[in-house]
Design a protein around this motif. Structure first.
Motif: not given
Length: 64
Positions: A2-8, A30-33, A53-64
């Motif tokens: 599993t890998q967490i990818v974020v689009d800041t 600055d309050g960013f992830v 799933t809970l991220c309101p801006s869809q900035a988090i992706t979890v890849q398997d």
């Protein structure tokens, strides 16, 4: 693995990720992830998926 990818650039600082998975996420000055663990396993991998799933801006992706 599993890998967490974020689009800041999408992050709005709502902190839902931090609230749902504090072992995996934090916020910068600055309050960013910030990702604390990019490759979670076991129960933490499920927490990462929940946070995405809970991220309101869809900035988090979890890849398997």
């Amino acid at each position: 693995m599993t890998q967490i990818v974020v689009d800041t650039t999408k992050c709005v600082g709502a902190a839902q990720c931090v609230l749902s998975a504090p072992d995996l996420f934090d916020q910068d000055d600055d309050g960013f992830v910030l990702v604390l663990e990019e490759n979670p396993t076991g129960e933490l991998a499920q927490s990462a998926a929940t946070a995405a799933t809970l991220c309101p801006s869809q900035a988090i992706t979890v890849q398997d």
